[in-house]
Design a protein around this motif. Structure first.
Motif, PDB file in Angstrom:
ATOM      1  N   PRO A 135      28.676 -84.320  -8.196  1.00  0.00           N
ATOM      2  CA  PRO A 135      27.284 -84.564  -8.613  1.00  0.00           C
ATOM      3  C   PRO A 135      26.429 -83.475  -7.853  1.00  0.00           C
ATOM      4  N   GLY A 136      27.034 -82.755  -6.737  1.00  0.00           N
ATOM      5  CA  GLY A 136      26.226 -82.169  -5.972  1.00  0.00           C
ATOM      6  C   GLY A 136      25.769 -80.845  -6.362  1.00  0.00           C
ATOM      7  N   GLY A 137      26.398 -80.209  -7.258  1.00  0.00           N
ATOM      8  CA  GLY A 137      26.112 -78.831  -7.729  1.00  0.00           C
ATOM      9  C   GLY A 137      26.390 -77.662  -6.913  1.00  0.00           C
ATOM     10  N   MET A 138      27.423 -77.830  -5.606  1.00  0.00           N
ATOM     11  CA  MET A 138      27.371 -77.017  -4.821  1.00  0.00           C
ATOM     12  C   MET A 138      28.993 -76.846  -4.544  1.00  0.00           C
ATOM     13  N   ASP A 139      29.853 -76.946  -5.637  1.00  0.00           N
ATOM     14  CA  ASP A 139      31.408 -76.896  -5.428  1.00  0.00           C
ATOM     15  C   ASP A 139      31.630 -75.451  -5.384  1.00  0.00           C
ATOM     16  N   ASP A 140      32.866 -74.975  -5.018  1.00  0.00           N
ATOM     17  CA  ASP A 140      33.207 -73.761  -5.077  1.00  0.00           C
ATOM     18  C   ASP A 140      33.494 -73.125  -6.633  1.00  0.00           C
ATOM     19  N   ALA A 141      32.866 -71.886  -6.852  1.00  0.00           N
ATOM     20  CA  ALA A 141      32.619 -71.602  -8.189  1.00  0.00           C
ATOM     21  C   ALA A 141      33.941 -71.506  -8.919  1.00  0.00           C
ATOM     22  N   ASP A 142      34.960 -70.843  -8.098  1.00  0.00           N
ATOM     23  CA  ASP A 142      36.311 -70.817  -8.876  1.00  0.00           C
ATOM     24  C   ASP A 142      36.926 -72.140  -9.230  1.00  0.00           C
ATOM     25  N   ASP A 143      36.665 -72.940  -8.381  1.00  0.00           N
ATOM     26  CA  ASP A 143      37.052 -74.316  -8.503  1.00  0.00           C
ATOM     27  C   ASP A 143      36.607 -75.123  -9.734  1.00  0.00           C
ATOM     28  N   LYS A 147      20.338 -74.252  -3.974  1.00  0.00           N
ATOM     29  CA  LYS A 147      20.142 -72.823  -3.980  1.00  0.00           C
ATOM     30  C   LYS A 147      18.736 -72.346  -4.604  1.00  0.00           C
ATOM     31  N   LEU A 148      18.473 -72.921  -5.598  1.00  0.00           N
ATOM     32  CA  LEU A 148      17.299 -72.626  -6.406  1.00  0.00           C
ATOM     33  C   LEU A 148      16.126 -73.017  -5.422  1.00  0.00           C
ATOM     34  N   ILE A 149      16.313 -74.094  -4.834  1.00  0.00           N
ATOM     35  CA  ILE A 149      15.134 -74.463  -3.889  1.00  0.00           C
ATOM     36  C   ILE A 149      14.744 -73.446  -2.683  1.00  0.00           C
ATOM     37  N   GLU A 150      16.123 -72.761  -2.337  1.00  0.00           N
ATOM     38  CA  GLU A 150      16.119 -71.722  -1.228  1.00  0.00           C
ATOM     39  C   GLU A 150      15.641 -70.523  -1.948  1.00  0.00           C
ATOM     40  N   GLY A 151      15.286 -70.320  -3.153  1.00  0.00           N
ATOM     41  CA  GLY A 151      15.105 -69.195  -3.809  1.00  0.00           C
ATOM     42  C   GLY A 151      15.837 -68.358  -4.391  1.00  0.00           C
ATOM     43  N   HIS A 152      17.257 -68.805  -4.490  1.00  0.00           N
ATOM     44  CA  HIS A 152      18.290 -67.825  -4.922  1.00  0.00           C
ATOM     45  C   HIS A 152      18.498 -68.417  -6.697  1.00  0.00           C
ATOM     46  N   ASP A 153      17.381 -67.721  -7.314  1.00  0.00           N
ATOM     47  CA  ASP A 153      17.576 -68.132  -8.852  1.00  0.00           C
ATOM     48  C   ASP A 153      18.703 -67.443  -9.514  1.00  0.00           C
ATOM     49  N   GLN A 154      19.022 -66.507  -9.066  1.00  0.00           N
ATOM     50  CA  GLN A 154      20.115 -65.705  -9.659  1.00  0.00           C
ATOM     51  C   GLN A 154      21.322 -66.529  -9.866  1.00  0.00           C
ATOM     52  N   ASP A 155      21.634 -67.494  -8.657  1.00  0.00           N
ATOM     53  CA  ASP A 155      22.688 -68.205  -8.594  1.00  0.00           C
ATOM     54  C   ASP A 155      22.757 -69.234  -9.662  1.00  0.00           C
ATOM     55  N   VAL A 156      21.590 -69.650 -10.495  1.00  0.00           N
ATOM     56  CA  VAL A 156      21.389 -70.728 -11.355  1.00  0.00           C
ATOM     57  C   VAL A 156      21.984 -70.029 -12.707  1.00  0.00           C
ATOM     58  N   SER A 157      21.538 -68.804 -13.138  1.00  0.00           N
ATOM     59  CA  SER A 157      21.831 -68.364 -14.319  1.00  0.00           C
ATOM     60  C   SER A 157      23.381 -67.844 -14.361  1.00  0.00           C
ATOM     61  N   ALA A 158      23.637 -67.444 -13.015  1.00  0.00           N
ATOM     62  CA  ALA A 158      24.960 -66.907 -13.007  1.00  0.00           C
ATOM     63  C   ALA A 158      26.191 -67.924 -13.286  1.00  0.00           C
ATOM     64  N   ILE A 159      26.200 -69.015 -12.563  1.00  0.00           N
ATOM     65  CA  ILE A 159      27.270 -69.972 -12.814  1.00  0.00           C
ATOM     66  C   ILE A 159      26.979 -70.619 -14.228  1.00  0.00           C
ATOM     67  N   VAL A 160      25.803 -70.918 -14.689  1.00  0.00           N
ATOM     68  CA  VAL A 160      25.784 -71.284 -16.095  1.00  0.00           C
ATOM     69  C   VAL A 160      26.420 -70.354 -17.069  1.00  0.00           C
ATOM     70  N   ARG A 210      11.460 -73.649 -13.624  1.00  0.00           N
ATOM     71  CA  ARG A 210      12.138 -72.563 -13.312  1.00  0.00           C
ATOM     72  C   ARG A 210      13.605 -72.612 -13.657  1.00  0.00           C
ATOM     73  N   ALA A 211      14.026 -73.866 -13.044  1.00  0.00           N
ATOM     74  CA  ALA A 211      15.596 -74.304 -13.351  1.00  0.00           C
ATOM     75  C   ALA A 211      15.757 -74.152 -14.783  1.00  0.00           C
ATOM     76  N   ALA A 212      14.860 -74.898 -15.678  1.00  0.00           N
ATOM     77  CA  ALA A 212      15.024 -74.857 -17.133  1.00  0.00           C
ATOM     78  C   ALA A 212      15.193 -73.408 -17.799  1.00  0.00           C
ATOM     79  N   ARG A 213      14.407 -72.522 -17.349  1.00  0.00           N
ATOM     80  CA  ARG A 213      14.389 -71.221 -17.851  1.00  0.00           C
ATOM     81  C   ARG A 213      15.431 -70.435 -17.313  1.00  0.00           C
ATOM     82  N   LEU A 214      16.232 -70.822 -15.947  1.00  0.00           N
ATOM     83  CA  LEU A 214      17.020 -69.968 -15.803  1.00  0.00           C
ATOM     84  C   LEU A 214      18.524 -70.573 -16.514  1.00  0.00           C
ATOM     85  N   ALA A 215      18.763 -71.907 -16.611  1.00  0.00           N
ATOM     86  CA  ALA A 215      19.627 -72.334 -17.306  1.00  0.00           C
ATOM     87  C   ALA A 215      19.838 -71.972 -18.646  1.00  0.00           C
TER      88      ALA A 215
END
Length: 254
Positions: free
Chosen positions: A75-83, A107-120, A149-154
């Protein structure tokens, strides 16, 4: 049929009947599969842990109208991407029809917007055509700008649905966060669905979300292809409404 009964019938058809309890067993999942085939028609899907997908597929068979959804980066959203990708691919191989993935909201809270769209985008590719629902965890994002922002990035990442919550945090689906997400869908012009999850406990709760969808997206927009409710307990209340037994409330829904 009364308006509330019509709502209940629609909500049953749009329900992702969920068991993501930590102590869930294979027997619980089989019971969930049976419960999803209601006297008033099947729910849209069941939503279960990845380890139970193969057993659910065996029980339901290949031609069941009940879809199998499972969760990754949950549920945390921060697992290793390859996993996350490996788990997604295995779930699809085991028979999953839908993948509910948590975005990396810290990551989004920290300002790393690109991480959201990338993993989706990566999950959508790994899902090989299966439906992908991006869980924003709106109760942790809290602020309207972050939720929007989260919605738009997803959506930019290719999510087929955006979903409010995991059901594992103190604040889950709310009508205010739902409004922001639906406005993002409307403004995107993309054919993206919406799923409130967590805290939808009654037929009146379901009615409020359906009414909000129709207000923002238009009459007739709500179908199982565009709208889901993620819940474990609301089915009892919906069936009670349909059977004229009142409307009991059963535990917190995911």
């Amino acid at each position: 049929m009364s308006d509330l009964k019509a709502v209940a019938l629609k909500a049953v058809s749009c329900l992702d009947l969920t068991n993501l309890d930590d102590d869930c067993t294979e027997e619980d999942v089989i019971a969930l599969c049976k419960r999803a085939q209601t006297p008033h028609g099947p729910t849209a899907a069941i939503c279960i842990w990845p380890r139970f997908v193969a057993a659910a597929r065996t029980h339901l068979g290949d031609n069941s109208p009940i879809r199998i959804a499972t969760v990754v980066n949950f549920p945390g959203g921060m697992d290793d991407a390859d996993d996350v990708m490996a788990l997604t691919e295995q779930a699809i191989a085991d028979g999953a029809d839908e993948i509910d993935m948590v975005i990396p909201w810290p990551k989004l809270i920290e300002g790393h917007d690109q991480d959201v769209s990338a993993i989706v985008g990566r999950v959508r590719r790994s899902a090989d055509g299966a439906l992908v629902k991006a869980i924003l965890e709106t109760g942790m994002l809290r602020e309207p700008d972050l939720i929007s922002r989260a919605a738009r990035l997803a959506i930019e990442g290719g999510a087929h649905f955006i979903k409010t919550s995991t059901g594992k945090v103190p604040v889950n689906a709310t009508l205010s966060s739902a409004r922001l997400m639906l406005e993002a869908i409307r403004d995107s012009g993309e054919p993206v669905g919406f799923k409130p999850a967590g805290g939808v406990k009654s037929t009146n709760d379901a009615a409020a979300y359906i009414a909000l969808c129709e207000e923002i997206m238009g009459d007739g927009w709500v179908t199982p292809m565009t709208f889901r409710i993620g819940a474990s307990g609301v089915l009892t209340a919906l069936l009670a409404t349909l059977d004229d037994d009142g409307e009991p409330t059963e535990g917190e829904g995911y």
